[in-house]
Design a protein around this motif. Structure first.
Motif, short mmCIF file in Angstrom:
data_model
loop_
_atom_site.label_atom_id
_atom_site.label_comp_id
_atom_site.label_asym_id
_atom_site.label_seq_id
_atom_site.Cartn_x
_atom_site.Cartn_y
_atom_site.Cartn_z
N THR A 162 -32.36 -38.40 89.77
CA THR A 162 -31.68 -39.58 90.33
C THR A 162 -30.63 -39.14 91.35
OG1 THR A 162 -31.93 -40.52 88.13
CG2 THR A 162 -30.48 -41.70 89.66
N ALA A 163 -30.57 -39.85 92.48
CA ALA A 163 -29.59 -39.48 93.53
C ALA A 163 -28.17 -39.50 92.95
CB ALA A 163 -29.69 -40.48 94.68
N THR A 164 -27.40 -38.50 93.36
CA THR A 164 -26.06 -38.28 92.79
C THR A 164 -25.18 -39.51 92.82
OG1 THR A 164 -26.20 -36.03 93.56
CG2 THR A 164 -24.00 -36.83 93.02
N SER A 165 -25.21 -40.25 93.94
CA SER A 165 -24.24 -41.35 94.07
C SER A 165 -24.69 -42.65 93.40
CB SER A 165 -23.99 -41.63 95.56
OG SER A 165 -25.24 -41.93 96.14
N THR A 166 -25.93 -42.66 92.90
CA THR A 166 -26.44 -43.90 92.28
C THR A 166 -25.64 -44.27 91.04
OG1 THR A 166 -28.68 -43.34 92.95
CG2 THR A 166 -28.49 -44.92 91.14
N TYR A 167 -25.32 -45.54 90.87
CA TYR A 167 -24.88 -46.05 89.56
C TYR A 167 -25.31 -47.51 89.51
CZ TYR A 167 -22.69 -46.50 85.10
OH TYR A 167 -22.51 -46.67 83.75
N VAL A 168 -26.27 -47.82 88.67
CA VAL A 168 -26.77 -49.20 88.57
C VAL A 168 -26.78 -49.59 87.10
CG1 VAL A 168 -28.74 -50.72 89.01
CG2 VAL A 168 -28.31 -48.81 90.54
N ASP A 169 -26.25 -50.76 86.82
CA ASP A 169 -26.34 -51.29 85.46
C ASP A 169 -27.52 -52.26 85.39
OD1 ASP A 169 -24.31 -50.16 83.89
OD2 ASP A 169 -22.80 -51.50 84.73
N SER A 170 -28.47 -51.99 84.50
CA SER A 170 -29.55 -52.96 84.28
C SER A 170 -29.15 -53.85 83.12
CB SER A 170 -30.84 -52.25 83.87
OG SER A 170 -31.37 -51.56 84.94
N PRO A 227 -27.15 -48.19 81.88
CA PRO A 227 -26.91 -47.62 83.21
C PRO A 227 -27.95 -46.60 83.65
CG PRO A 227 -25.58 -46.47 81.60
CD PRO A 227 -26.44 -47.45 80.84
N GLU A 228 -28.08 -46.46 84.95
CA GLU A 228 -28.91 -45.39 85.53
C GLU A 228 -28.06 -44.74 86.62
OE1 GLU A 228 -31.21 -43.53 85.31
OE2 GLU A 228 -32.44 -43.26 87.08
N TYR A 229 -27.83 -43.43 86.51
CA TYR A 229 -26.99 -42.76 87.50
C TYR A 229 -27.34 -41.29 87.60
CZ TYR A 229 -24.35 -41.10 83.42
OH TYR A 229 -23.99 -40.52 82.23
N GLY A 230 -26.83 -40.66 88.65
CA GLY A 230 -27.05 -39.22 88.84
C GLY A 230 -26.06 -38.44 87.99
#
Ligand code: GTP
Ligand code: MG
Length: 282
Positions: free
Chosen positions: A64-72, A89-92
């Motif tokens: 996962t790309a380092t800067s990603t942070y997404v809450d599903s 969450p999904e993050y790097g």
């Protein structure tokens, strides 16, 4: 389960298996044969789409790309009829490395640590190394150390302790009376590659004894569980045809604190949220 949303603070450095667990969990929730099941329209699934697709083809997903942070946001119901929202969450994982290395916590991570009462720490034991000590590196060897020797680095065990202590410190700033200790699950990921017969707690104590001591002395009742989200190793470029024909939802298991294997990948979350409810928190 809270109707407003149960956030999980998922903590794990890069490569521990966060994305594959998220994708497999999502699939299990949709399949509907676990303790928790999907009960409505999930949102923000884009970050898991590529991983779901790769797994369907019997392949591993990308980093996962380092800067990603997404809450599903996943509307889920419990087998006992309770329902609520699970925020996953999904993050790097480099974001976690940066907290440990810089000993700085961004305001976003500070808010997460302060506001989330259910913490899940993923550790891939095969990826950790025990630091040298007097037994593995006798004093005599120190004389042989040359000036070019790499500088001192803290051990993986110390890094994990640092991480929990840093996040707990930021939390104590908002709960000065120490009343806000979060419930913690430690998930030993990629359990299939360990080939270990004992309980997850035994594995942690054997492999990371200092971290295990810290956990046992500083946390009231942490759950220590094993997780094999995939059930077996997959590679990004070669398809495992058996995996894709049987379907990824038929693979993966958790190891409960007493060492039993279960295909219910929702079990760690169920335990985490249930324990908080019993403590009457939130
Ligand atoms: N054997 C085995 N390998 C796994 C399992 N889960 C994940 N992996 C492998 O572990 C590697 C890392 O998994 P990811 O899910 O991408 O790890 P991550 O924590 O999301 O890493 P970042 O995205 O870099 O933060 C991949 O190569 C996966 O194939 C498992 O249950 N068993
Ligand atoms: Mg990832």
């Amino acid at each position: 389960m809270s109707s407003t949303g149960d956030s999980i603070l998922l903590l794990g450095e890069s490569g521990v298996g966060k994305t594959h667990y998220g994708a497999q969990l999502l699939r299990r929730l949709m399949k509907g044969d676990c303790r928790l099941r999907m009960n409505g329209q999930a949102t923000n699934l884009e970050s898991f789409e590529a991983a779901l697709e790769s797994l369907s083809e019997g392949k591993a997903a990308d980093h996962t790309a380092t800067s990603t942070y997404v809450d599903s946001v996943w509307p889920v119901s419990h087998e006992n009829g309770a329902s609520g929202q699970l925020i996953w969450p999904e993050y790097g994982g480099e974001q976690i490395r940066s907290i440990i290395d810089s000993r700085r916590v961004s305001s976003a991570w500070r808010n997460r640590a302060q506001q989330t009462n259910s913490w899940m720490l993923m550790i891939r034991l095969q990826q950790t190394q025990l630091g040298d000590d007097i037994l593995s590196r006798p004093l005599l060897d120190l004389r042989k150390a040359t000036p070019e020797s790499p500088g001192h680095q803290i051990s993986d065990q110390a890094r994990l302790i640092e991480l929990l202590q840093i996040l707990m410190h930021t939390r104590i700033m908002s709960y000065p009376d120490h009343s806000g200790t979060p419930q913690l699950v430690v998930l030993l990921s990629c359990w299939d590659e360990l080939e270990f017969d004992g309980t997850p707690s035994d594995a942690l104590r054997t492999r990371l004894p200092m971290f295990w001591s810290y956990l046992s002395s500083s946390w009231r009742s942490p759950f220590i569980m094993g997780l094999s989200a995939l059930g077996r190793p997959l590679t990004p470029h070669t398809s495992d045809s058996d995996y894709s024909s049987r379907g990824p939802e038929h693979f993966g298991f958790v190891v409960t604190p007493d060492g039993a294997h279960s295909p219910d990948l929702t079990l760690p979350i169920h335990l985490l949220l249930d324990e908080r409810k019993q403590q009457g928190a939130d």
